[in-house]
Design a protein around this motif. Structure first.
Motif, PDB file in Angstrom:
ATOM      1  N   LYS A  37      -1.167   8.872   3.526  1.00 53.90           N
ATOM      2  CA  LYS A  37      -1.669   7.947   2.527  1.00 53.90           C
ATOM      3  C   LYS A  37      -2.385   8.714   1.429  1.00 53.90           C
ATOM      4  O   LYS A  37      -2.608   9.919   1.555  1.00 53.90           O
ATOM      5  CB  LYS A  37      -2.599   6.907   3.146  1.00 53.90           C
ATOM      6  N   SER A  58       0.821  -1.204   0.000  1.00 59.01           N
ATOM      7  CA  SER A  58       0.000   0.000   0.000  1.00 59.01           C
ATOM      8  C   SER A  58       0.856   1.256   0.000  1.00 59.01           C
ATOM      9  O   SER A  58       2.015   1.241   0.410  1.00 59.01           O
ATOM     10  CB  SER A  58      -0.917  -0.004   1.222  1.00 59.01           C
ATOM     11  N   LYS A  59       0.283   2.330  -0.469  1.00 54.44           N
ATOM     12  CA  LYS A  59       1.011   3.591  -0.592  1.00 54.44           C
ATOM     13  C   LYS A  59       0.835   4.410   0.679  1.00 54.44           C
ATOM     14  O   LYS A  59       0.099   5.395   0.703  1.00 54.44           O
ATOM     15  CB  LYS A  59       0.516   4.348  -1.816  1.00 54.44           C
ATOM     16  N   ASN A  76      -1.730  10.913  -4.880  1.00 53.16           N
ATOM     17  CA  ASN A  76      -0.807   9.958  -4.290  1.00 53.16           C
ATOM     18  C   ASN A  76       0.271  10.664  -3.478  1.00 53.16           C
ATOM     19  O   ASN A  76       0.551  11.845  -3.660  1.00 53.16           O
ATOM     20  CB  ASN A  76      -0.154   9.109  -5.374  1.00 53.16           C
TER      21      ASN A  76
END
Length: 79
Positions: free
Chosen positions: A11, A2-3, A30
């Protein structure tokens, strides 16, 4: 993977693209995320962290040990 930044907990966020005609479509903002290896002197080992640019500045300001301790208290670190 996950970012999510492992130091700051940042996040991806959701927002809208707004066209000239004011039409809205969903998009993602992002995180400026990258993988970096650090040498952790207290544990005498190398660790690999997925961190944002803000997380890197936090490590430079506080030091690696203090930043990891702070991230672990807040539950951002998955170690």
């Amino acid at each position: 993977m996950s970012k999510i930044c492992q130091i700051t907990g940042k996040k991806a966020m959701v927002g809208n693209n707004v066209s000239h005609s004011n039409k809205k479509t969903k998009r993602r903002f992002n995180v400026n995320l990258f993988t970096k290896k650090f040498y952790w002197v207290e544990q005498d080992c190398w660790i690999r962290l997925s961190i944002s640019a803000a997380g890197l500045r936090t490590i430079n300001k506080l030091g690696l040990n203090a930043a990891i301790k702070q991230a672990a208290e807040k539950g951002y670190l998955n170690a």
